[in-house]
Design an enzyme around this catalytic site. Structure first.
Site, PDB file in Angstrom:
ATOM      1  CG  HIS A 139       7.248  45.767  35.091  1.00 28.56           C
ATOM      2  ND1 HIS A 139       7.875  47.051  34.989  1.00 28.56           N
ATOM      3  CD2 HIS A 139       6.507  45.849  36.005  1.00 28.56           C
ATOM      4  CE1 HIS A 139       7.266  47.784  35.959  1.00 28.56           C
ATOM      5  NE2 HIS A 139       6.272  46.831  36.672  1.00 28.56           N
ATOM      6  NE  ARG A 148      12.272  41.954  46.458  1.00 32.07           N
ATOM      7  CZ  ARG A 148      11.343  42.561  46.052  1.00 32.07           C
ATOM      8  NH1 ARG A 148      11.026  43.676  46.787  1.00 32.07           N
ATOM      9  NH2 ARG A 148      10.832  42.338  44.862  1.00 32.07           N
TER      10      ARG A 148
END
Ligand code: MN
Length: 428
Positions: A139, A148
């Site tokens: 997750h 990112r």
């Protein structure tokens, strides 16, 4: 091992509420409120069992069991405060009383049972504090990638269980309707926010544990004994408004995108029921600091699923995963939480964070399944879905099976109700 025994309660010999399970809950029925245990299609009323004298032997040795109040209560807190000795004694006595080898209580069935399907269940614990972790590496990686792509996992992630303090007052029992929240969101391309109903309402498939000990400020719970300070586990849906979250979370983290509601299952499965399902967790690399280091098996092989039902009445299973995928164990979460001397109290809830597996179809939030809302999934009635719609019903289920032993964690259900028509802009 009592686990393999049959019960004289026939409905307990198939399905999730077996004699090996015996989860605790709080019911309200015809004006009575009390602590019960799920067994097959029934709820065993522990006050009634106590009134019949079946706990008398135990009460002589365990003062916590003297007096009726421990089970004639609107929460499990008093019982939990008894500690592991009381939990184990009561559990094994209940197993004895429900065993097929001993049907002495069967003649009192009409006094001790209430129908599970039709009896109202309340939030089982009075929750003092709620902490939410971020313990699934899949997750954290999936979400990290959305923000990112090159560096999804922040440098601290493999060194400590990341968490934040959530809001205890908005934890609701399974079945409670969830009102779509409004809040500040920044529309795409805009420079200033608007106040509106969320367009990105999401679920988080989580496993919560209930703290079973009270500690003093300055006291720590070592990782090696942390499981003794955990009463049991419950399925948990940590509803989240992604658009509100996205705008508000820097620099201090989750707030109004999270605290409008979290749903908890009605039944708390005791840790002893999970014993047959212990597994080793994933390899932790680099090895954590000594205060978080454990040996042995501290993860649990619990199957999990999320079903989404639309207003048309059709449903899809949007996620199948397993609690064994969690990187940080419950013991590590609790040890870390108290490592600075932060006190905990009986009834505190600590949730795992969203549990995701390593492939599509095993992700425990729509945020991941739709790549931040960019790629819809096929929802109920074949319609594209990004986030939850009004009228949707989300059901999280959990169960564990090994050989002929099966236990279920029940379900946590919530239906989305449209928010107030007045979106907060009236009169401005
Ligand atoms: Mn969460």
């Amino acid at each position: 091992m009592i686990a393999h025994q049959d019960s004289w309660v026939n409905s307990a010999n198939r399905g999730d509420y077996s004699i090996a399970n015996l989860p605790y809950g709080v019911f309200r029925d015809r004006g009575d409120v009390g602590v019960g245990v799920a067994i097959g299609d029934e709820i065993l009323d522990l006050s009634a069992v106590m009134a019949l004298g079946y706990f008398e032997g135990l009460a002589r040795e365990l003062p916590a069991l003297a007096g009726q109040e421990i089970f004639a209560a609107s929460s499990l807190n008093r019982f939990i405060a008894g500690g592991p000795t009381v939990w184990r004694a009561v559990r094994s006595r209940i197993q004895e009383l429900l065993s097929a080898r001993n049907n002495e209580m069967a003649k009192f069935a009409s006094q001790v049972f209430r129908k599970r399907a039709t009896t109202e269940l309340l939030l089982p614990v009075e929750v003092g504090d709620y902490t939410d972790f971020y313990s699934s590496i899949q997750h954290a990686t999936n979400v990290g990638k959305l923000f990112r792509p090159d560096n999804p996992l922040l440098p601290n992630w493999r060194h400590l269980p990341i968490g934040y303090h959530g809001r205890a007052s908005s934890i609701v029992v399974s079945g409670t309707e969830i009102t779509r929240p409004s809040g500040q969101v920044l529309p795409p391309g805009a420079e200033v926010p608007v106040f509106q109903r969320t367009n990105a309402l999401d679920i988080e498939l989580e496993l919560a544990f209930i703290v079973g000990a009270t500690t003093a400020l300055g006291e720590t719970i070592p990782v090696a004994s942390a499981e003794e300070a955990i009463f049991g586990v419950a399925l948990f849906n940590d509803w989240t408004a992604r658009d509100i979250q996205k705008w508000e979370y820097v620099p201090l983290g989750p707030f109004l995108g999270k605290n409008f509601a979290s749903s908890m299952a009605s039944w708390i499965t005791p840790m002893d029921a999970l014993e047959p399902f212990r597994v080793a967790g994933p390899m932790q690399e680099p090895p954590p600091l000594p205060y978080l280091r454990t040996t042995g098996r501290h993860h649990f092989d619990i199957e999990l699923s999320v079903t989404l039902e639309g207003v048309e009445g059709e449903s899809v299973t949007m996620c199948r995963t397993n609690a064994r995928h969690l990187y940080w164990s419950m013991a590590q979460q609790l040890a870390h939480h108290t490592s600075n001397g932060c006190n905990v109290r009986v009834g505190d809830v600590m949730a795992s964070g969203t549990i995701s597996g390593d492939k599509a179809g095993s992700w425990g939030s729509l945020l991941e399944a739709t790549f931040g809302g960019k790629t819809p999934i096929q929802g109920p009635a074949g319609r594209d879905r990004r986030f939850l719609e009004d009228g949707d019903t989300v059901t999280i289920r959990g169960w564990a099976e090994r050989g002929d032993v099966r236990i279920g964690l029940g379900e946590v259900v919530g239906r989305i109700r449209g928010g107030h028509k007045d979106d907060g802009t009236a009169g401005r």
